[in-house]
Design an enzyme around this catalytic site. Sequence first.
Site, PDB file in Angstrom:
ATOM      1  N   LYS A 136       9.590 -15.803 -11.174  1.00 24.64           N
ATOM      2  CA  LYS A 136       8.741 -14.773 -11.784  1.00 24.64           C
ATOM      3  C   LYS A 136       7.677 -15.464 -12.649  1.00 24.64           C
ATOM      4  O   LYS A 136       8.017 -16.306 -13.497  1.00 24.64           O
ATOM      5  CB  LYS A 136       9.610 -13.847 -12.639  1.00 24.64           C
ATOM      6  CG  LYS A 136       8.844 -12.689 -13.205  1.00 24.64           C
ATOM      7  CD  LYS A 136       9.748 -11.778 -14.015  1.00 24.64           C
ATOM      8  CE  LYS A 136       8.896 -10.742 -14.720  1.00 24.64           C
ATOM      9  NZ  LYS A 136       9.610 -10.068 -15.789  1.00 24.64           N
ATOM     10  N   ASP A 188      -4.044 -10.357  12.845  1.00 24.16           N
ATOM     11  CA  ASP A 188      -4.197  -8.977  13.329  1.00 24.16           C
ATOM     12  C   ASP A 188      -3.200  -8.776  14.469  1.00 24.16           C
ATOM     13  O   ASP A 188      -3.360  -9.322  15.559  1.00 24.16           O
ATOM     14  CB  ASP A 188      -5.641  -8.736  13.788  1.00 24.16           C
ATOM     15  CG  ASP A 188      -5.890  -7.259  14.078  1.00 24.16           C
ATOM     16  OD1 ASP A 188      -5.014  -6.623  14.703  1.00 24.16           O
ATOM     17  OD2 ASP A 188      -6.947  -6.753  13.668  1.00 24.16           O
ATOM     18  N   ILE A 189      -2.155  -7.996  14.207  1.00 23.72           N
ATOM     19  CA  ILE A 189      -1.041  -7.872  15.165  1.00 23.72           C
ATOM     20  C   ILE A 189      -1.504  -7.193  16.452  1.00 23.72           C
ATOM     21  O   ILE A 189      -1.226  -7.655  17.560  1.00 23.72           O
ATOM     22  CB  ILE A 189       0.131  -7.094  14.521  1.00 23.72           C
ATOM     23  CG1 ILE A 189       0.602  -7.831  13.259  1.00 23.72           C
ATOM     24  CG2 ILE A 189       1.288  -6.929  15.507  1.00 23.72           C
ATOM     25  CD1 ILE A 189       1.560  -7.057  12.382  1.00 23.72           C
ATOM     26  N   VAL A 190      -2.235  -6.087  16.304  1.00 23.39           N
ATOM     27  CA  VAL A 190      -2.648  -5.343  17.492  1.00 23.39           C
ATOM     28  C   VAL A 190      -3.620  -6.188  18.342  1.00 23.39           C
ATOM     29  O   VAL A 190      -3.556  -6.171  19.576  1.00 23.39           O
ATOM     30  CB  VAL A 190      -3.190  -3.941  17.093  1.00 23.39           C
ATOM     31  CG1 VAL A 190      -4.644  -3.944  16.718  1.00 23.39           C
ATOM     32  CG2 VAL A 190      -2.924  -2.914  18.166  1.00 23.39           C
ATOM     33  N   LYS A 231     -11.586  -3.300  18.637  1.00 25.91           N
ATOM     34  CA  LYS A 231     -10.240  -3.789  18.986  1.00 25.91           C
ATOM     35  C   LYS A 231      -9.955  -3.585  20.474  1.00 25.91           C
ATOM     36  O   LYS A 231      -8.854  -3.897  20.939  1.00 25.91           O
ATOM     37  CB  LYS A 231      -9.187  -3.061  18.142  1.00 25.91           C
ATOM     38  CG  LYS A 231      -9.344  -3.344  16.635  1.00 25.91           C
ATOM     39  CD  LYS A 231      -8.040  -3.235  15.867  1.00 25.91           C
ATOM     40  CE  LYS A 231      -8.243  -3.601  14.407  1.00 25.91           C
ATOM     41  NZ  LYS A 231      -7.080  -4.178  13.761  1.00 25.91           N
ATOM     42  N   ASN A 284       0.853  -1.192   0.000  1.00 27.35           N
ATOM     43  CA  ASN A 284       0.000   0.000   0.000  1.00 27.35           C
ATOM     44  C   ASN A 284       0.892   1.245   0.000  1.00 27.35           C
ATOM     45  O   ASN A 284       2.113   1.136  -0.002  1.00 27.35           O
ATOM     46  CB  ASN A 284      -0.959  -0.018   1.197  1.00 27.35           C
ATOM     47  CG  ASN A 284      -0.201  -0.083   2.507  1.00 27.35           C
ATOM     48  OD1 ASN A 284       0.500   0.848   2.874  1.00 27.35           O
ATOM     49  ND2 ASN A 284      -0.322  -1.206   3.206  1.00 27.35           N
TER      50      ASN A 284
END
Length: 404
Positions: free
Chosen positions: A293, A310-312, A345, A214
């Site tokens: 490739k 989800d790390i957090v 969260k 991103n």
Amino acid sequence: MIDLIPEVATKRLVLGVTGGVAAYKAAELVRLLVKNGIEVQVVMTEAARHFVGPATFQALSGKPVLTDLWDGGSTNGMTHIDLTRNADAVLIAPASADFLAKLAHGAADDLLSTLCLARSCPLLVAPAMNREMWGNPATQRNILQLKRDGVAIFGPDSGPQACGETGMGRMVEPQTLVENIDSFWYPKRLQGKRVLITAGPTFEAIDAVRGITNLSSGKMGYAVARAAIEAGASVTLISGPTCLTPPSAAKTLAVTSAQQMLEAVNGVIADADIFISVAAVADYYVLNPSEQKIKKDAHIFTLELAPNPDIVANVMNLPDPPFCVGFAAESENLYEFAEAKRKRKNLPLLAANLVQDAIGSDQSELILFDDEGAHPLQRAPKIELARQLIEHIAKLYHKERGQN
Ligand code: PMT
């Protein structure tokens, strides 16, 4: 209730440049200070003018350079007094052995030495000289005296010198000096705390050369790392791929994918008092990426994606989690979506920004959501937003842990 958090005031610095080869580095220092929003007034000694012309400093600082005690441009003839009354600090960089001796003995025979004696603000010095001059007992006595007088000494560094010798005496690099100065004058709200920060994008490989990523530049996460260091914290920065130079005082771990970021976080989280998750972590990774490739052909190409951890959320689920701060980049309904994300969260604090405004940019707006409500931070360079965020984190952290 909505609280407005005030903007951080602009800092003013008097930069004294004394005679030494490292005077050329002072030009880069002025550029970096001005870029960081600091107002710089350059004062040169006569000897410094033999190394770099005042025009360079005038162009970089946007202010005329002062050199003469008798021609300072002040109407009352008190330039040496007036100059430091509105300054937050005086920095001498480079500080020659001769100038350190003058400072240690309170000599005042030119504009720079006189204003140092007449100042009421802190004095910081970055020595630069030949290694033998630095090691000379006279210089070491002067340095000791300056430390006793409350002068902050930055460096010197060790390495190859302009004279061809190698050793202690190089001026600290401008980027590090800027960090040292920032650390010097910001309140130490997180002194001794261990802060873990994730920053930047992640990259999920499709094949040997392609991947999903991103537009996160890492600027916000790196700014948060710098602000935490300024606040006295010891910082570990786990960074996805970026082009940025991490703060020299941070321990930096470079990762590529979300899985690697999770593993790096798991490896150090037990030592963290505070976790700030700024990274724009890819929500999906590619199942079975190709080691080679992939060749183009005429068929429709389908990628199979699986959700990333989800790390957090992993950190929040630890038996004794650190104080956790999340970020949210939304493209619409910022207030509604961000607060819903914070609740989902279970985070005590979440910093939200509009993705189209914040990603990759140098400035943005931020809204902090906590149990008390929303706290909008006005548009500002990311380092200023980061300082206000750290201030807010320190307040909540100390309240939660029952400390001052
Ligand atoms: O890097 P810059 O160019 O300066 O841009 C900064 C930024 C816009 C990327 C930054 O300010 C920001 O908003 N970061 C969060 C990006 C985001 O959209 O996060 P999210 O809504 O996908 O996730 C919410 C929170 O969970 C974030 O704290 C994120 O780090 C965390 N998360 C998300 C997914 C995942 N798999 N693991 C996570 O820990």
